[in-house]
Design a protein around this motif. Structure first.
Motif, PDB file in Angstrom:
ATOM      1  N   ALA A 274       0.840  -1.205   0.000  1.00  0.00           N
ATOM      2  CA  ALA A 274       0.000   0.000   0.000  1.00  0.00           C
ATOM      3  C   ALA A 274       0.874   1.254   0.000  1.00  0.00           C
ATOM      4  CB  ALA A 274      -0.933  -0.006   1.202  1.00  0.00           C
ATOM      5  N   GLY A 275       1.972   1.226   0.743  1.00  0.00           N
ATOM      6  CA  GLY A 275       2.891   2.360   0.767  1.00  0.00           C
ATOM      7  C   GLY A 275       3.535   2.594  -0.590  1.00  0.00           C
ATOM      8  N   ASP A 276       3.865   1.498  -1.290  1.00  0.00           N
ATOM      9  CA  ASP A 276       4.437   1.610  -2.630  1.00  0.00           C
ATOM     10  C   ASP A 276       3.436   2.259  -3.579  1.00  0.00           C
ATOM     11  OD1 ASP A 276       6.726   0.396  -1.742  1.00  0.00           O
ATOM     12  OD2 ASP A 276       6.296  -1.555  -2.642  1.00  0.00           O
ATOM     13  N   ASP A 277       2.167   1.876  -3.483  1.00  0.00           N
ATOM     14  CA  ASP A 277       1.126   2.464  -4.332  1.00  0.00           C
ATOM     15  C   ASP A 277       1.008   3.962  -4.088  1.00  0.00           C
ATOM     16  OD1 ASP A 277       0.598  -0.002  -5.439  1.00  0.00           O
ATOM     17  OD2 ASP A 277      -1.209  -0.364  -4.235  1.00  0.00           O
ATOM     18  N   LEU A 278       1.072   4.377  -2.822  1.00  0.00           N
ATOM     19  CA  LEU A 278       0.990   5.807  -2.510  1.00  0.00           C
ATOM     20  C   LEU A 278       2.175   6.561  -3.090  1.00  0.00           C
ATOM     21  CD1 LEU A 278      -0.231   5.691   1.202  1.00  0.00           C
ATOM     22  CD2 LEU A 278      -1.541   6.411  -0.802  1.00  0.00           C
ATOM     23  N   LEU A 279       3.368   5.975  -2.998  1.00  0.00           N
ATOM     24  CA  LEU A 279       4.561   6.613  -3.535  1.00  0.00           C
ATOM     25  C   LEU A 279       4.476   6.748  -5.046  1.00  0.00           C
ATOM     26  CD1 LEU A 279       7.362   7.796  -3.131  1.00  0.00           C
ATOM     27  CD2 LEU A 279       8.276   5.483  -3.228  1.00  0.00           C
ATOM     28  N   VAL A 280       4.030   5.708  -5.735  1.00  0.00           N
ATOM     29  CA  VAL A 280       3.883   5.752  -7.192  1.00  0.00           C
ATOM     30  C   VAL A 280       2.881   6.841  -7.573  1.00  0.00           C
ATOM     31  CG1 VAL A 280       3.010   4.480  -9.199  1.00  0.00           C
ATOM     32  CG2 VAL A 280       4.581   3.382  -7.608  1.00  0.00           C
ATOM     33  N   HIS A 281       1.762   6.909  -6.868  1.00  0.00           N
ATOM     34  CA  HIS A 281       0.754   7.938  -7.150  1.00  0.00           C
ATOM     35  C   HIS A 281       1.329   9.329  -6.938  1.00  0.00           C
ATOM     36  CE1 HIS A 281      -3.065   9.975  -7.415  1.00  0.00           C
ATOM     37  NE2 HIS A 281      -2.830  10.536  -6.238  1.00  0.00           N
ATOM     38  N   ARG A 282       2.099   9.494  -5.868  1.00  0.00           N
ATOM     39  CA  ARG A 282       2.690  10.803  -5.556  1.00  0.00           C
ATOM     40  C   ARG A 282       3.674  11.230  -6.640  1.00  0.00           C
ATOM     41  NH1 ARG A 282       4.925  12.450   0.344  1.00  0.00           N
ATOM     42  NH2 ARG A 282       5.816  14.430  -0.225  1.00  0.00           N
ATOM     43  N   VAL A 283       4.513  10.319  -7.090  1.00  0.00           N
ATOM     44  CA  VAL A 283       5.495  10.634  -8.137  1.00  0.00           C
ATOM     45  C   VAL A 283       4.781  11.002  -9.432  1.00  0.00           C
ATOM     46  CG1 VAL A 283       7.310   9.644  -9.589  1.00  0.00           C
ATOM     47  CG2 VAL A 283       7.358   9.305  -7.113  1.00  0.00           C
ATOM     48  N   GLN A 284       3.730  10.260  -9.793  1.00  0.00           N
ATOM     49  CA  GLN A 284       2.963  10.579 -10.996  1.00  0.00           C
ATOM     50  C   GLN A 284       2.317  11.956 -10.876  1.00  0.00           C
ATOM     51  OE1 GLN A 284       0.380   7.171 -11.154  1.00  0.00           O
ATOM     52  NE2 GLN A 284       1.776   6.025 -12.469  1.00  0.00           N
ATOM     53  N   GLN A 285       1.802  12.270  -9.708  1.00  0.00           N
ATOM     54  CA  GLN A 285       1.175  13.574  -9.477  1.00  0.00           C
ATOM     55  C   GLN A 285       2.208  14.696  -9.636  1.00  0.00           C
ATOM     56  OE1 GLN A 285      -0.593  13.891  -5.594  1.00  0.00           O
ATOM     57  NE2 GLN A 285      -1.665  15.778  -6.067  1.00  0.00           N
ATOM     58  N   GLU A 286       3.398  14.510  -9.074  1.00  0.00           N
ATOM     59  CA  GLU A 286       4.448  15.524  -9.169  1.00  0.00           C
ATOM     60  C   GLU A 286       4.871  15.753 -10.618  1.00  0.00           C
ATOM     61  OE1 GLU A 286       7.675  14.348  -6.632  1.00  0.00           O
ATOM     62  OE2 GLU A 286       6.549  14.763  -4.810  1.00  0.00           O
ATOM     63  N   LYS A 287       4.959  14.680 -11.413  1.00  0.00           N
ATOM     64  CA  LYS A 287       5.382  14.808 -12.811  1.00  0.00           C
ATOM     65  C   LYS A 287       4.404  15.638 -13.626  1.00  0.00           C
ATOM     66  CE  LYS A 287       8.250  10.711 -13.304  1.00  0.00           C
ATOM     67  NZ  LYS A 287       8.440   9.436 -14.005  1.00  0.00           N
ATOM     68  N   GLY A 288       3.127  15.595 -13.280  1.00  0.00           N
ATOM     69  CA  GLY A 288       2.116  16.329 -14.026  1.00  0.00           C
ATOM     70  C   GLY A 288       1.969  17.778 -13.608  1.00  0.00           C
ATOM     71  N   MET A 289       2.743  18.216 -12.615  1.00  0.00           N
ATOM     72  CA  MET A 289       2.611  19.583 -12.106  1.00  0.00           C
ATOM     73  C   MET A 289       3.765  20.464 -12.575  1.00  0.00           C
ATOM     74  SD  MET A 289       1.434  18.788  -8.201  1.00  0.00           S
ATOM     75  CE  MET A 289       1.096  20.513  -7.835  1.00  0.00           C
ATOM     76  N   ASN A 290       3.518  21.744 -12.587  1.00  0.00           N
ATOM     77  CA  ASN A 290       4.546  22.732 -12.888  1.00  0.00           C
ATOM     78  C   ASN A 290       5.231  23.095 -11.573  1.00  0.00           C
ATOM     79  OD1 ASN A 290       6.110  24.658 -14.165  1.00  0.00           O
ATOM     80  ND2 ASN A 290       4.539  26.239 -13.968  1.00  0.00           N
ATOM     81  N   LEU A 291       6.362  22.457 -11.297  1.00  0.00           N
ATOM     82  CA  LEU A 291       7.089  22.658 -10.046  1.00  0.00           C
ATOM     83  C   LEU A 291       8.521  23.093 -10.342  1.00  0.00           C
ATOM     84  CD1 LEU A 291       5.976  19.373  -8.241  1.00  0.00           C
ATOM     85  CD2 LEU A 291       5.129  21.680  -7.774  1.00  0.00           C
ATOM     86  N   PRO A 292       9.185  23.741  -9.377  1.00  0.00           N
ATOM     87  CA  PRO A 292      10.601  24.071  -9.574  1.00  0.00           C
ATOM     88  C   PRO A 292      11.404  22.814  -9.882  1.00  0.00           C
ATOM     89  CG  PRO A 292       9.723  25.241  -7.678  1.00  0.00           C
ATOM     90  CD  PRO A 292       8.666  24.263  -8.106  1.00  0.00           C
ATOM     91  N   ALA A 293      12.254  22.913 -10.888  1.00  0.00           N
ATOM     92  CA  ALA A 293      13.030  21.766 -11.357  1.00  0.00           C
ATOM     93  C   ALA A 293      14.415  21.737 -10.727  1.00  0.00           C
ATOM     94  CB  ALA A 293      13.159  21.816 -12.876  1.00  0.00           C
TER      95      ALA A 293
END
Length: 109
Positions: free
Chosen positions: A22-41
């Protein structure tokens, strides 16, 4: 009594394995969410971040800097994310999510 211990151990291991998954699933979701956002690189300077994203809501106290192997780490808070700088360059941007443990980095536990 002796048969109870192996059964208990098997149940405990199964529960631990499912919580790790379950923790791995949350991490994967978080990384995917970050990739789709305009954040400082990674690699952007403090000046570039401030010019492009505006002033942070707060600048937390710097950490480290005691030696060359421990450079100064600066942290800027924005609504929804925190930007981590090594000296004056971005090393990582982290979302403030319920799954993370970074909701209030100014108050270490």
């Amino acid at each position: 009594m002796h048969t109870f211990k192996p059964v208990f151990l098997a149940l405990a291991l199964a529960a631990a394995a499912s919580s790790v998954h379950a923790g791995d699933d949350l991490l994967v979701h978080r990384v995917q969410q970050e990739k789709g956002m305009n954040l400082p690189a990674k690699g952007m300077t403090m000046a570039e971040v401030e010019k492009r994203f505006g002033a942070p809501t707060s600048k937390l106290d710097a950490r480290g800097g005691g030696s060359r192997r421990q450079p100064v780490i600066n942290r800027w808070m924005y609504p929804g994310y925190i930007v981590y700088f090594e000296r004056s360059r971005v090393i990582h941007t982290v979302l403030n999510t319920p799954a993370g443990n970074n909701k209030d980095p100014s108050n270490p536990r």
